[in-house]
Scaffold this active site. Structure first.
Site, PDB file in Angstrom:
ATOM      1  N   MET A 266       0.838  -1.205   0.000  1.00 13.83           N
ATOM      2  CA  MET A 266       0.000   0.000   0.000  1.00 13.83           C
ATOM      3  C   MET A 266       0.864   1.242   0.000  1.00 13.83           C
ATOM      4  SD  MET A 266      -3.016   1.244  -0.022  1.00 13.83           S
ATOM      5  CE  MET A 266      -3.178   3.012  -0.163  1.00 13.83           C
ATOM      6  N   HIS A 300       6.121  -0.262  -8.079  1.00 18.10           N
ATOM      7  CA  HIS A 300       4.712   0.139  -8.213  1.00 18.10           C
ATOM      8  C   HIS A 300       4.314   1.127  -7.107  1.00 18.10           C
ATOM      9  CE1 HIS A 300       0.440  -0.580  -9.368  1.00 18.10           C
ATOM     10  NE2 HIS A 300       0.238  -0.334  -8.079  1.00 18.10           N
ATOM     11  N   GLU A 301       4.596   0.769  -5.864  1.00 22.47           N
ATOM     12  CA  GLU A 301       4.177   1.646  -4.756  1.00 22.47           C
ATOM     13  C   GLU A 301       4.942   2.960  -4.806  1.00 22.47           C
ATOM     14  OE1 GLU A 301       1.535   0.540  -3.614  1.00 22.47           O
ATOM     15  OE2 GLU A 301       1.825  -1.547  -4.204  1.00 22.47           O
ATOM     16  N   GLU A 323      -4.378   3.278 -10.874  1.00 23.76           N
ATOM     17  CA  GLU A 323      -3.868   1.904 -10.928  1.00 23.76           C
ATOM     18  C   GLU A 323      -3.430   1.488 -12.327  1.00 23.76           C
ATOM     19  OE1 GLU A 323      -2.837   0.618  -8.462  1.00 23.76           O
ATOM     20  OE2 GLU A 323      -3.983   1.476  -6.808  1.00 23.76           O
TER      21      GLU A 323
HETATM   22  N1  B3K Z   1      -3.533   0.672  -3.766  1.00 19.18           N
HETATM   23  C1  B3K Z   1      -3.279  -0.573  -3.105  1.00 19.18           C
HETATM   24  C2  B3K Z   1      -4.433  -1.500  -3.090  1.00 19.18           C
HETATM   25  C3  B3K Z   1      -5.429  -1.250  -2.050  1.00 19.18           C
HETATM   26  C4  B3K Z   1      -6.396  -2.384  -1.947  1.00 19.18           C
HETATM   27  C5  B3K Z   1      -7.630  -2.081  -1.233  1.00 19.18           C
HETATM   28  N2  B3K Z   1      -8.465  -3.247  -1.040  1.00 19.18           N
HETATM   29  C6  B3K Z   1      -2.107  -1.275  -3.678  1.00 19.18           C
HETATM   30  C7  B3K Z   1      -1.679  -0.846  -5.020  1.00 19.18           C
HETATM   31  O1  B3K Z   1      -2.362  -0.999  -6.004  1.00 19.18           O
HETATM   32  O2  B3K Z   1      -0.623  -0.290  -5.122  1.00 19.18           O
HETATM   33 ZN    ZN Z   2      -1.422   0.397  -7.231  1.00 15.78          ZN
END
Ligand code: B3K
Ligand code: ZN
Length: 874
Positions: A266, A300-301, A323
């Site tokens: 996250m 990615h994060e 995303e």
């Molecule tokens: N944004 C988070 C995913 C959150 C999930 C919520 N159920 C991870 C990501 O896509 O980077």
């Molecule tokens: Zn993401």
């Protein structure tokens, strides 16, 4: 909570309204203590416009202690199911709300919860409302300050977003830390961690000279597994500067690895929280594919800091805004660092397999959904992977330079704001001058488009024509479909494999054709011989392609196509044809036939000394059974399994002595995490599988030797996988040895759980149940569940779909248990039970009966309700 009290109501994208109030700042105070944590939230509220509407805050699973408005205790409020309503507020005021939480009892892993001994949070999508009453929607951007107080000995590290501005000791062995995040952010990016960790420290100097402290927090004793994550983080930071011109914006970047986590990781501002699976690695514990996963997810994060955090989503229907774009960015990162061809192949496998299956199932939705019951159900392959394909198509249509100009314009316009997918496309269009009018339909239309291509060649005039027809079959959510703008990348070859330039009437034509209409013809002249077309190169659009290739043409493309992806793709088509033919033969009681053309083409690949071993491994690895079911209207899972096995055996026989020779030549003296070596290990693993298909007896010895000699987890697991999938005599012994060695290390043991779940034998379910009693297995840990249950339900087609319905019953029973424990994880694992469209009537009936049982469950969570009710409409 009953079925009826948990609001099952759907929300619609078109109903979006700007918030009635704004929140400019929030000061949070956390008193972490057993059993209940006390949270004080002080917010500055400002009315948006002139109205007398009440303020309706979101809140779930909270105990409300007190409310005050401008310091005066407030008694006139209404506590509803999931909401707190306040009336007659002044135009601006300070709201103080005190709530109590029970993190230890929070097994849903949303909001504030405990992972082992540490406290941590997960707020996306709607978890912040489990911490305090708030306007928990992404278009409320506030400045956060967070003060955390806890026992100092148990929780020496107290972390939150932004910069640390104060800390100190308190009475009773307690201490506090105060954090301040200078960037306004939506509540879903809030994070808090408290615990005792080992810390891997690093630093990075940005292009403009900002020095950033990098800290990775891992469980005590795991410091020797944090180095690769740090390296990947630094690579991500540099890459984003070089390729996208984007620089980090705080003085500190923290990553915390936790064992209990619903997803991969996250992107909370300045404080990423990660599933430990995507942080921890060393040669003894992690496979090459684990290393790839870490590089990808760390990237990615990190990339979300701009695409997601600096510019975020106006509402959750826009999720693909951040995303899709961030997946595209992480794919480009991995491709620039490793093999572009191999990365493309693996991304395409995901789209063609599970994403196409999602389109064909009851949860079909556009990358920007129109209606949602439970937001957590929309973190899907469609929003992420197809979303990334849509960004990639824009990249293809605009080219890198215009695409980057579009990105710059996007940030110029929207930095610090919560915006929509339309805003993004508009920036791309304005910066490039490319008309994206029809292209926008990719955001609103669900389903997998199909392209049917036919061609004709006129030898007299040297003219070649491609007729392209597009058609998107109806999906459960959307019966009517429109024509899309589909970029179709092609190349033409003559008999010798030379490229025939694309031209018409003296004008060169680019490789990417703009398919815009339902039917369209593309004409090329000066084509001296009937060409072999290479179509949909690089998977230039997420569509199914139909062109009537014969085996010879595919073998030709495997050899001559200029693009690595196209060579792999031709091999896939050749195998697919053989599978379709083989299944038909089995159903007619005949033997499987594999053409000499196919065998020769694959032998040539194995023999090719020039070919990158990584690409060789991808070509030689047969498509998985689940992906193969997508080829059929009604999929005969038993026949598909048999045919796939048979093809592997025929190939192994055709490869013959080459296999052993190549296997030996691929041995490496020492283990290094570098792409060239990873490629060799991948190929060695694939070859070991063929050796087992050729002769189980001698493979048994080889597998034992590889297992015993391995100095790294990749070779160890490759041996175990072959032992498992071919049920070699050594299987039980090696699996037991592995379990004995790694029984206490959950992450490594997950490999064992996956092997247990994917055992291709009728007694697998008994083994799965036994493994659930393993001391390291816990139904509360999503990684353990996904490893064992996911592999059984998604990676063991024949056994999961056993005709006696035992697989379906087992998974449904587990869903009933998980509905209480962790509905979000349940809702992910239920996938194979809702995607039953391609099964025979008998199996469909068995599944429907189980789903009906689940639907009638008292207190069914929104997550499962949404999927089960849609599945039963099929
Ligand atoms: N944004 C988070 C995913 C959150 C999930 C919520 N159920 C991870 C990501 O896509 O980077
Ligand atoms: Zn993401």
């Amino acid at each position: 909570m009953t079925n009826h009290s948990q609001a099952m109501t759907a929300k619609y994208r078109q109903d979006y309204q700007a918030p009635l109030y704004w929140i400019d700042t929030i000061d949070l105070d956390f008193q972490l203590q057993e059993p209940l944590t006390q949270v004080t939230a002080i917010t500055r509220i400002r009315r948006n416009g002139d109205h007398n509407e009440p303020l309706v805050l979101d809140g779930e699973q909270l105990t409300l202690k007190s409310i005050a408005i401008d310091g005066v205790p407030c008694e006139h409020y209404e506590l509803g199911e999931g909401s707190l309503t306040l009336f007659n507020l002044p135009t601006e005021c300070v709201l103080t709300i005190v709530t109590l939480l029970d993190p230890a009892a929070n097994s849903a892993l949303e909001g504030l919860y405990k992972s082992g001994d540490a406290y941590c949070t997960q707020c996306e999508a709607e978890g912040f409302r489990r911490i305090t009453y708030y306007l928990d929607r992404p278009d409320i951007l506030a400045r956060y300050s967070t003060r955390i107080t806890a026992d100092k000995a148990k929780y020496p590290f107290l972390l939150s977003n932004g910069n640390k501005v104060d800390s100190g000791n308190l009475d009773g062995g307690r201490h506090f830390v105060q954090w301040q995040d200078p960037f306004p952010k939506p509540s879903y990016l809030f994070a808090l961690v408290a615990g005792d960790f080992d810390v891997e420290r690093g630093s990075y100097v940005t292009r403009s000279g900002r020095k950033v402290a990098l800290e990775i927090f891992v469980d005590k004793g795991n410091l020797d597994r944090a180095g690769f994550a740090m390296e990947s983080l630094i690579n991500s930071m540099r890459w984003d500067e070089q390729r996208f011109g984007l620089e980090y914006d705080l003085d500190i970047y923290m990553i915390v690895a936790v064992d209990f986590f619903n997803m991969g990781a996250m992107e909370n501002k300045g404080l990423n929280i990660f599933n430990s699976k995507f942080v921890l690695a060393n040669p003894a514990t992690a496979t090459d594919s684990d290393y790839h996963g870490i590089e990808r997810v760390i990237g990615h994060e990190y990339f979300h800091n701009w695409t997601g955090n600096r510019v975020t989503c106006r509402d959750w229907f826009q999720l693909s805004l951040k995303e899709g774009l961030t997946v595209f960015r992480d794919q480009e990162f991995s491709s620039d660092f490793g093999s572009r061809g191999v990365n493309r192949i693996n991304n395409v496998r995901t789209v063609r397999g599970p994403q196409f299956a999602e389109d064909a199932g009851p949860m079909a939705h556009p990358i920007r959904p129109d209606v949602v019951i439970e937001m957590n159900n929309f973190y899907t392959l469609t929003v992420y992977e197809k979303g990334s394909e849509v960004i990639r198509m824009m990249h293809t249509l605009l080219g890198e330079e215009h695409f980057q100009a579009g990105i710059r314009l996007y940030f110029e316009r929207f930095d610090g704001q919560a915006v929509t997918c339309d805003d993004f496309v508009q920036a791309m269009e304005d910066a490039s001058g490319v008309d994206l009018g029809r292209f926008r339909r990719w955001y609103s239309q669900s389903g997998t488009p199909e392209l049917t291509v036919t061609d004709e060649y006129d030898a007299a005039s040297d003219v070649y024509r491609l007729h392209v027809r597009q058609h998107t079959p109806p999906t459960q959510d959307q019966p009517q479909k429109l024509a899309l703008h589909i970029p179709l990348d092609i190349e033409l070859y003559d008999e010798q494999g030379a490229v025939i330039p694309l031209q018409y009437q003296g004008k060169a034509i680019g490789n990417v054709l703009d398919v815009l209409e339902t039917e369209q013809t593309f004409t090329f002249d000066r084509v001296p011989t009937k060409p072999v077309p290479s179509l949909l190169r690089d998977f230039s659009a997420p569509v199914k392609l139909h062109y009537d290739y014969n085996d010879e043409a595919l073998a030709f493309l495997m050899r001559f196509a200029r693009n690595e992806f196209a060579r792999w793709d031709a091999a896939q088509m050749l195998i697919n044809k053989a599978v379709i033919d083989g299944v038909a033969r089995i159903q007619q009681g005949q033997d499987v036939a594999v053409s000499a053309t196919l065998l020769d083409a694959f032998v040539a690949i194995l023999d090719d000394r020039e070919l990158d071993p990584a690409l060789k491994a991808e070509i030689l690895a047969l498509p998985g059974e689940a992906t193969l079911t997508e080829l059929f209207e009604v999929a005969d899972v038993d026949a598909i399994h048999r045919v796939r096995d048979e093809i592997q055996q025929r190939l192994a026989q055709a490869f013959g002595a080459q296999l052993a020779a190549q296997y030996d030549s691929l041995k490496l003296p020492t283990y290094r995490v570098v792409h060239a070596d990873m490629a060799k290990r991948a190929l060695k693993g694939v070859i070991l599988g063929y050796l087992a298909a050729l002769d189980a007896g001698s493979a048994d010895l080889l597998v034992r030797q590889q297992y015993a000699a391995a100095d790294n987890m990749t070779d160890t697991l490759a041996a175990l996988q072959v032992a498992n999938s071919h049920l070699l005599p050594c299987r039980a012994e090696l699996l037991a040895d592995f379990e004995g060695k790694w029984a206490h290390d959950g992450l490594v043991l997950d490999n064992w759980l996956r092997l247990v779940g994917s055992k291709p034998a009728a007694d697998v379910l008994a083994d799965v149940k036994l493994a659930m009693a393993h001391p390291t297995f816990s139904i509360r840990n999503p990684n353990r569940l996904r490893a064992l249950i996911g592999s059984f339900a998604m990676n063991n087609q024949v056994q999961f779909h056993a005709r006696d319905g035992s697989g379906y019953r087992f998974l449904t029973d587990l869903m009933i248990e998980l509905n209480e424990v962790n509905p979000q994880v349940a809702s992910r694992l239920i996938t194979p039970l809702i995607q039953f469209k391609r099964l025979d009537e008998e199996r469909k009936g068995l599944i429907r009966a189980e789903l009906t049982r689940l639907a009638s469950l008292e207190g069914l969570a929104r997550d499962l309700f949404e999927k089960v009710s849609k599945a039963l409409l099929q």
